[in-house]
Write a protein that holds these residues in place. Structure first.
Motif, short mmCIF file in Angstrom:
data_model
loop_
_atom_site.label_atom_id
_atom_site.label_comp_id
_atom_site.label_asym_id
_atom_site.label_seq_id
_atom_site.Cartn_x
_atom_site.Cartn_y
_atom_site.Cartn_z
N ASN A 230 -10.39 -13.01 -5.13
CA ASN A 230 -9.53 -12.60 -6.23
C ASN A 230 -9.42 -11.09 -6.15
O ASN A 230 -10.40 -10.38 -6.35
N LEU A 231 -8.24 -10.60 -5.80
CA LEU A 231 -8.08 -9.16 -5.54
C LEU A 231 -7.79 -8.39 -6.81
O LEU A 231 -7.67 -7.17 -6.79
N GLY A 232 -7.65 -9.10 -7.95
CA GLY A 232 -7.38 -8.42 -9.20
C GLY A 232 -5.89 -8.44 -9.54
O GLY A 232 -5.10 -9.13 -8.90
N THR A 233 -5.56 -7.66 -10.56
CA THR A 233 -4.19 -7.61 -11.07
C THR A 233 -3.75 -6.16 -11.07
O THR A 233 -4.52 -5.29 -11.51
N TRP A 234 -2.57 -5.88 -10.56
CA TRP A 234 -2.15 -4.48 -10.47
C TRP A 234 -0.64 -4.33 -10.69
O TRP A 234 0.12 -5.29 -10.55
N PRO A 235 -0.23 -3.10 -11.09
CA PRO A 235 1.16 -2.87 -11.49
C PRO A 235 2.09 -2.58 -10.31
O PRO A 235 1.65 -2.48 -9.17
N GLN A 236 3.34 -2.42 -10.65
CA GLN A 236 4.41 -2.16 -9.68
C GLN A 236 4.08 -0.98 -8.79
O GLN A 236 3.58 0.05 -9.26
N GLY A 237 4.39 -1.13 -7.51
CA GLY A 237 4.27 -0.04 -6.55
C GLY A 237 2.89 0.10 -5.94
O GLY A 237 2.70 0.85 -5.00
N GLN A 238 1.90 -0.63 -6.50
CA GLN A 238 0.55 -0.52 -5.94
C GLN A 238 0.26 -1.67 -4.97
O GLN A 238 0.90 -2.72 -5.02
N THR A 239 -0.71 -1.43 -4.09
CA THR A 239 -1.05 -2.43 -3.08
C THR A 239 -2.56 -2.66 -3.06
O THR A 239 -3.34 -1.83 -3.53
N LYS A 240 -2.95 -3.81 -2.51
CA LYS A 240 -4.36 -4.05 -2.20
C LYS A 240 -4.44 -4.72 -0.84
O LYS A 240 -3.63 -5.59 -0.52
N ASP A 241 -5.44 -4.30 -0.07
CA ASP A 241 -5.61 -4.86 1.27
C ASP A 241 -6.65 -5.96 1.26
O ASP A 241 -7.64 -5.89 0.52
N TYR A 242 -6.44 -6.96 2.12
CA TYR A 242 -7.48 -7.96 2.36
C TYR A 242 -7.53 -8.24 3.85
O TYR A 242 -6.49 -8.45 4.48
N VAL A 243 -8.76 -8.23 4.41
CA VAL A 243 -8.93 -8.48 5.84
C VAL A 243 -9.29 -9.95 6.04
O VAL A 243 -10.30 -10.43 5.51
N PHE A 244 -8.48 -10.65 6.82
CA PHE A 244 -8.70 -12.06 7.06
C PHE A 244 -9.57 -12.23 8.31
O PHE A 244 -9.10 -12.57 9.39
N SER A 245 -10.87 -11.97 8.12
CA SER A 245 -11.80 -11.97 9.25
C SER A 245 -12.84 -13.08 9.16
O SER A 245 -13.76 -13.13 9.97
N LYS A 246 -12.72 -13.96 8.16
CA LYS A 246 -13.78 -14.95 7.94
C LYS A 246 -13.38 -16.37 8.35
O LYS A 246 -14.07 -17.33 8.03
N CYS A 247 -12.29 -16.49 9.06
CA CYS A 247 -11.83 -17.82 9.50
C CYS A 247 -12.58 -18.19 10.77
O CYS A 247 -12.28 -17.70 11.85
N ALA A 248 -13.58 -19.10 10.62
CA ALA A 248 -14.43 -19.45 11.76
C ALA A 248 -13.71 -20.38 12.74
O ALA A 248 -13.94 -20.32 13.94
N LYS A 249 -12.84 -21.22 12.21
CA LYS A 249 -12.20 -22.22 13.07
C LYS A 249 -10.71 -22.31 12.72
O LYS A 249 -10.32 -23.12 11.90
N PRO A 250 -9.89 -21.43 13.32
CA PRO A 250 -8.46 -21.44 13.00
C PRO A 250 -7.83 -22.79 13.36
O PRO A 250 -8.30 -23.42 14.30
N PRO A 251 -6.77 -23.20 12.67
CA PRO A 251 -6.09 -22.44 11.62
C PRO A 251 -6.84 -22.52 10.28
O PRO A 251 -7.42 -23.54 9.95
N CYS A 252 -6.79 -21.42 9.51
CA CYS A 252 -7.26 -21.40 8.13
C CYS A 252 -6.07 -21.08 7.24
O CYS A 252 -5.42 -20.05 7.43
#
Ligand SMILES: [Cu+2]
Length: 203
Positions: A106-128
């Motif tokens: 859950n990356l949270g809630t944020w207003p217009q124009g802002q961004t949040k990054d998430y790294v998708f590095s925990k997929c042990a057995k693609p596809p996830c």
């Protein structure tokens, strides 16, 4: 002298042309059409090479998923494992980003124009597959599909897809869709020879 230079120039051009062939790693395309039985649109199917030999480093540059007009854009985002996704809010109202799938976040809630990054590095057995949801607007839905290799494409509304620069080899070509399924199909890619694979999905 001018003639001599031109001769040298043509040798250099010849060397460059020779290296842009298979020795330079250039592959062929896999393209075709996906038909989703029972749905009006053939868009948003992810067609991908299930497993390709080797390991693939994600680009340092994040890929973006926007929230605009109360929709995730793109709605379906395939990425190579390890890729950073930049979640942007382009609406004049706060949006949230969370996923109940896999390791969950859950990356949270944020207003217009802002961004949040998430790294998708925990997929042990693609596809996830990570469903993207917004707690503020339950009708919003998107998907991030994490894959083992960069040989993938998303279909347009006509169901067309085009995967470029696939190294020569034999593969299983798989497809993911939020509401329909199909078995993978075998495909052989020969150097310099585009392959065509059509897929029919059923709900
Ligand atoms: Cu929202």
């Amino acid at each position: 002298m001018a003639r001599h230079s031109a001769f040298i120039g043509s040798i250099i051009v010849a060397v460059f042309v020779a290296h842009s062939g298979p020795l330079g790693g250039a592959g062929s395309s896999i393209s075709g059409t996906v038909k989703v039985t029972g749905l009006a649109s053939n868009a948003d199917a992810v067609v991908y090479v299930q497993q390709a030999p080797g390991t693939f480093a994600p680009s340092a540059k994040p890929v973006e998923m926007d929230q605009k007009l109360y929709q995730f854009i793109p709605r379906v985002l395939p990425i190579l494992a390890g890729t950073t996704v930049k979640f942007l809010n382009s609406d004049p109202t706060p949006h949230n980003v969370f996923s109940p799938d896999n390791e969950k976040y859950n990356l949270g809630t944020w207003p217009q124009g802002q961004t949040k990054d998430y790294v998708f590095s925990k997929c042990a057995k693609p596809p996830c597959v990570y469903t993207q949801l917004c707690r503020v607007h339950p009708e919003m839905e998107g998907y991030v599909v994490v894959l083992q290799n960069p040989f993938f494409a998303v279909t347009n509304k006509d169901g067309r897809y085009d995967i470029e620069n696939v190294p020569p080899g034999s593969y299983q070509l798989a497809v993911w869709h939020a509401k329909a399924k199909a078995q993978p199909k075998a495909v052989t890619v020969d150097a310099g020879k585009p392959a065509t694979v059509d897929l029919v999905l059923a709900r």
